[in-house]
Every structure is written in C-alpha cells, then in structure tokens.
Design a protein around this motif. Sequence first.
Motif, PDB file in Angstrom:
ATOM      1  N   ARG A  22       1.827  32.608  31.958  1.00 30.10           N
ATOM      2  CA  ARG A  22       2.673  32.800  32.647  1.00 30.10           C
ATOM      3  C   ARG A  22       3.389  32.666  30.596  1.00 30.10           C
ATOM      4  NH1 ARG A  22       7.240  34.851  33.435  1.00 30.10           N
ATOM      5  NH2 ARG A  22       9.498  33.791  33.270  1.00 30.10           N
ATOM      6  N   ALA A  23       3.305  31.629  30.578  1.00 34.09           N
ATOM      7  CA  ALA A  23       3.992  32.120  29.027  1.00 34.09           C
ATOM      8  C   ALA A  23       3.346  32.806  28.126  1.00 34.09           C
ATOM      9  CB  ALA A  23       3.362  30.739  28.432  1.00 34.09           C
ATOM     10  N   ALA A  24       1.965  33.238  28.632  1.00 35.34           N
ATOM     11  CA  ALA A  24       1.020  34.519  27.478  1.00 35.34           C
ATOM     12  C   ALA A  24       2.755  35.975  28.365  1.00 35.34           C
ATOM     13  CB  ALA A  24       0.035  34.852  27.823  1.00 35.34           C
ATOM     14  N   GLU A  25       3.036  35.633  29.644  1.00 31.32           N
ATOM     15  CA  GLU A  25       3.756  37.020  30.678  1.00 31.32           C
ATOM     16  C   GLU A  25       5.113  36.552  29.047  1.00 31.32           C
ATOM     17  OE1 GLU A  25       5.469  38.668  33.921  1.00 31.32           O
ATOM     18  OE2 GLU A  25       4.563  36.304  33.810  1.00 31.32           O
ATOM     19  N   ILE A  26       5.849  35.645  29.003  1.00 33.31           N
ATOM     20  CA  ILE A  26       6.667  35.859  28.052  1.00 33.31           C
ATOM     21  C   ILE A  26       6.616  36.010  27.243  1.00 33.31           C
ATOM     22  CG2 ILE A  26       8.444  33.399  27.372  1.00 33.31           C
ATOM     23  CD1 ILE A  26       8.342  32.522  29.992  1.00 33.31           C
ATOM     24  N   LEU A  27       5.904  36.061  26.396  1.00 33.86           N
ATOM     25  CA  LEU A  27       5.713  36.112  24.656  1.00 33.86           C
ATOM     26  C   LEU A  27       4.916  38.040  24.625  1.00 33.86           C
ATOM     27  CD1 LEU A  27       3.651  33.332  23.777  1.00 33.86           C
ATOM     28  CD2 LEU A  27       6.087  33.827  22.674  1.00 33.86           C
ATOM     29  N   ARG A  28       4.882  38.662  25.409  1.00 33.04           N
ATOM     30  CA  ARG A  28       3.930  39.748  25.869  1.00 33.04           C
ATOM     31  C   ARG A  28       5.659  40.353  25.893  1.00 33.04           C
ATOM     32  NH1 ARG A  28      -0.880  38.362  28.705  1.00 33.04           N
ATOM     33  NH2 ARG A  28       0.519  38.572  30.049  1.00 33.04           N
ATOM     34  N   ASN A  29       5.972  39.995  26.764  1.00 33.51           N
ATOM     35  CA  ASN A  29       7.242  40.523  26.944  1.00 33.51           C
ATOM     36  C   ASN A  29       8.782  40.483  26.077  1.00 33.51           C
ATOM     37  OD1 ASN A  29       7.103  41.687  29.696  1.00 33.51           O
ATOM     38  ND2 ASN A  29       7.109  40.045  30.626  1.00 33.51           N
ATOM     39  N   GLY A  30       8.413  39.857  24.420  1.00 27.23           N
ATOM     40  CA  GLY A  30       9.379  39.747  24.145  1.00 27.23           C
ATOM     41  C   GLY A  30      10.074  38.226  23.407  1.00 27.23           C
ATOM     42  N   GLY A  31       9.605  36.802  24.343  1.00 21.65           N
ATOM     43  CA  GLY A  31      10.176  36.016  25.195  1.00 21.65           C
ATOM     44  C   GLY A  31       9.833  35.096  23.349  1.00 21.65           C
ATOM     45  N   THR A  32      10.003  33.628  23.084  1.00 23.40           N
ATOM     46  CA  THR A  32      10.080  32.741  22.805  1.00 23.40           C
ATOM     47  C   THR A  32       9.382  31.790  23.551  1.00 23.40           C
ATOM     48  OG1 THR A  32      12.408  31.382  23.274  1.00 23.40           O
ATOM     49  CG2 THR A  32      11.848  33.309  21.050  1.00 23.40           C
ATOM     50  N   VAL A  33       8.129  30.832  23.410  1.00 22.36           N
ATOM     51  CA  VAL A  33       7.457  29.657  24.154  1.00 22.36           C
ATOM     52  C   VAL A  33       7.163  29.065  23.039  1.00 22.36           C
ATOM     53  CG1 VAL A  33       5.692  28.595  24.953  1.00 22.36           C
ATOM     54  CG2 VAL A  33       6.731  31.379  26.047  1.00 22.36           C
ATOM     55  N   ALA A  34       7.617  27.223  22.623  1.00 24.27           N
ATOM     56  CA  ALA A  34       7.160  26.518  21.903  1.00 24.27           C
ATOM     57  C   ALA A  34       5.866  26.022  22.802  1.00 24.27           C
ATOM     58  CB  ALA A  34       8.271  25.434  22.457  1.00 24.27           C
ATOM     59  N   PHE A  35       5.025  25.947  21.700  1.00 25.66           N
ATOM     60  CA  PHE A  35       3.384  25.240  21.786  1.00 25.66           C
ATOM     61  C   PHE A  35       3.038  23.919  21.137  1.00 25.66           C
ATOM     62  CE2 PHE A  35       2.791  28.770  19.632  1.00 25.66           C
ATOM     63  CZ  PHE A  35       2.295  29.118  18.503  1.00 25.66           C
ATOM     64  N   PRO A  36       2.504  23.212  21.389  1.00 29.73           N
ATOM     65  CA  PRO A  36       1.273  22.211  21.160  1.00 29.73           C
ATOM     66  C   PRO A  36       0.722  22.539  20.135  1.00 29.73           C
ATOM     67  CG  PRO A  36       0.576  21.934  22.870  1.00 29.73           C
ATOM     68  CD  PRO A  36       1.305  23.360  23.083  1.00 29.73           C
ATOM     69  N   THR A  37       0.841  22.488  18.205  1.00 31.41           N
ATOM     70  CA  THR A  37      -0.899  22.329  17.660  1.00 31.41           C
ATOM     71  C   THR A  37      -1.292  21.514  17.669  1.00 31.41           C
ATOM     72  OG1 THR A  37      -0.290  22.925  15.859  1.00 31.41           O
ATOM     73  CG2 THR A  37       0.796  24.376  16.946  1.00 31.41           C
ATOM     74  N   GLU A  38      -2.222  20.679  16.844  1.00 28.67           N
ATOM     75  CA  GLU A  38      -2.734  19.704  16.647  1.00 28.67           C
ATOM     76  C   GLU A  38      -1.088  19.301  15.378  1.00 28.67           C
ATOM     77  OE1 GLU A  38      -4.536  22.664  13.659  1.00 28.67           O
ATOM     78  OE2 GLU A  38      -3.792  22.485  15.146  1.00 28.67           O
ATOM     79  N   THR A  39      -0.542  20.023  14.967  1.00 29.73           N
ATOM     80  CA  THR A  39       0.220  19.386  13.649  1.00 29.73           C
ATOM     81  C   THR A  39       1.693  18.967  13.966  1.00 29.73           C
ATOM     82  OG1 THR A  39       0.889  21.686  13.146  1.00 29.73           O
ATOM     83  CG2 THR A  39      -0.159  20.786  11.402  1.00 29.73           C
ATOM     84  N   VAL A  40       2.807  20.066  14.637  1.00 29.03           N
ATOM     85  CA  VAL A  40       3.543  19.473  15.421  1.00 29.03           C
ATOM     86  C   VAL A  40       3.786  21.096  16.681  1.00 29.03           C
ATOM     87  CG1 VAL A  40       4.635  18.686  13.555  1.00 29.03           C
ATOM     88  CG2 VAL A  40       5.026  20.535  13.300  1.00 29.03           C
ATOM     89  N   TYR A  41       4.471  20.764  17.831  1.00 31.68           N
ATOM     90  CA  TYR A  41       4.654  21.635  18.600  1.00 31.68           C
ATOM     91  C   TYR A  41       5.618  22.808  18.073  1.00 31.68           C
ATOM     92  CZ  TYR A  41       4.159  18.963  22.708  1.00 31.68           C
ATOM     93  OH  TYR A  41       2.701  19.346  23.796  1.00 31.68           O
ATOM     94  N   GLY A  42       5.580  24.133  17.738  1.00 34.24           N
ATOM     95  CA  GLY A  42       5.455  25.798  16.918  1.00 34.24           C
ATOM     96  C   GLY A  42       6.444  26.426  18.372  1.00 34.24           C
ATOM     97  N   LEU A  43       7.219  27.185  17.282  1.00 32.85           N
ATOM     98  CA  LEU A  43       7.769  27.779  17.798  1.00 32.85           C
ATOM     99  C   LEU A  43       7.207  29.259  18.465  1.00 32.85           C
ATOM    100  CD1 LEU A  43      10.835  29.145  20.873  1.00 32.85           C
ATOM    101  CD2 LEU A  43      12.707  28.950  18.312  1.00 32.85           C
ATOM    102  N   GLY A  44       6.911  29.420  18.959  1.00 28.59           N
ATOM    103  CA  GLY A  44       6.194  31.006  19.166  1.00 28.59           C
ATOM    104  C   GLY A  44       7.005  32.294  19.866  1.00 28.59           C
TER     105      GLY A  44
END
Length: 343
Positions: A22-44
Amino acid sequence: MNQPVPTRTTERLTSSPQDITRAAEILRNGGTVAFPTETVYGLGANALDAAAVERIFLAKDRPHWDPLIVHVSNRTMLDEVATVSAQAELLIEAFWPGPLTLLLPRTEKIPDAVTANRPLVGVRMPAHPLAHALLEATGLPLAAPSANRFGRISPTTAAHVLQDLDHRIDAVLDGGATTVGVESTVLDPNQSPMILYRPGAITPAMLEPIAGPVTIYQPPHQTPSEPQSQPSPGVGIRHYAPRARLILVDSEADLKSQLAATHATTKDRIGVMLPQGWTITTTSLEVFPWNSIEDPTALAQTLFVGLRELDSRGVAIILCPMPKPEGLGLAIRDRLKKAARAK
C-alpha cells in the motif's frame, strides 16, 4: 513557503507485506510516505517526480534552499540518479547499506528542487530492512529528508512523525524506534581532501582509512533572512530544535552552575537531559534520564526522544550536556549546537 497544505487522512501502516504494498502504491502515485531508516524517519516521495518532491517541501514547510537526500536500494536506482566515481565506489563498498550519504554528480532525471539547483545530489542506501523493502516494492529512488516540520526535532518513531505531520502527509509506515538516532553522515568525495558536511555514525576515523584525511565543513557567515542555496543537506543553521530554549553545558559542575543561575533569573519550568551517574539537588525540575556521557552511541539513540519528551512536559528551558568531540559525539554536538542556535 506560505502555500496552504491540503489536509488529508494520514494512513497508519504497519510492516506487513500488505501495508508495504500500500505504501509503495501511494509513492508510485505521487504521494508522500514517512518510513523508518536506521537513523531517523524520512518523509519519502518519488525522487524523479518534481510534483511529488514539491509535496515534501510543502508538508515540512521546508525552504527550497535546503536540498534533499535520495534513498536507493540497488545499483540500478543509484545509476538512475547519480554518476559514481572510483573513490565513491570504495566508500559504497565499505559503508553501504548504512548511514553514509555521498554527494555525487546528479543525472538529468533528478529535479532541480532535490538538489537546490546544485550539480551534486546526496544519495544513500539505508540499512533498515523496512526501508529496503519499501524501496524495492516501489521500484523508485525516494527523496526523503527527516519526517518532521522544518527546523524541529527529528523523529525516531512513527508517533514522532504524527506529532509534526499528521494530516499533512499521506501515510506513515511504522517500523518501531530507529537504532542510530541521528541523521546520516554526509560526505563529498569529489574533492581532495574530502569534505564532511554533516557528522554522523560513520565517523572521520572510520572514513579516513579509505578516504584519506577529511575536512569538516565550516559554513560561511550568512544572514538568516537571506538564505542561499546550501551545498549539502543538513548544514542549515536552523535544525533539530525543541520548542523550549536549549542551553548547553560541558560538565556536571557546569550543569549545576547553570541550573542555579537559571533558577535565580526565571520562574519558567526547566528540563534537564541528565546523564547516567550525574546528580542534581535542585527540585522542581523535569528530568529525562539520559545514558552515560561516555557512551555517545547510547546518547544518540535517545537524544531526540529526550528533547521531545521534555518539550511535551511544557518546559520553557532545557539544559543539556555535550559529550566529548570525538566519534559519534561529534554528531551529537553538531545537532545540539544547531538546536541551541535556532532560537
């Protein structure tokens, strides 16, 4: 940066395969998804889509003079966004996936907003398994600065993201607390000596056997009301700041002295990031029990957690010790000094 932000329901997603899809679908459609990395959460957002990238700036209230970091999960994505030199190849082999961002010559596919119109793009390959899974499921490089309002404390949990960006982004992918706790090291490998723009968990001592001597970037004097395009992510003077005024101290004795002086001059509520083993006798304080001042790795993991926690308790002033300027302590000091200057 005064455009109204369209409000929307921010989806709360888990690490399940269905939610990653679902998150990948949002991103492919031009949306924004926050996700964890090992450092901090990023807004993708899709790093190749200028309209999607613009939604990052809008959600964060981020000025366009501050460039973004692009996250990739494989060599195909890397080659799509940047040109890799032989020296950069050595660093990639040694430190990727991991918390090292390299400034590399950008390809024509990268929108100008990603790099603040500069020729180099910051790229890294995160080590967090959920970040990797999301990138693979999306099939796109993701521009992803920290998932917080511009200049404020970086998020290390999904709850932190929602404190700043609920109803401003499309979704947050909850992968639990991050492990490093401060943003990635940023290095320009195109110059000699190489320039370290932002210290992080990959320290100069770790880089120098491969990179040779590195020099730490010193920003030129700049009037805040007239910001210029920054050469790298993370070098702006306003970053990582709590709402409370931050006062930095160098020792246990200095902390006690500052506490006494602050109590004598204000009736405001005071918070303290208190290292393990340090004692204070002053009452009427809000205390966050921090880790040993001699353990910068543990300090980094809860630095932003502690600042957010004290902010949530309504303090007006936070006193915070600084570790020694070595290893990961360099990164903690960098974040604290920028946070203290932000007021």
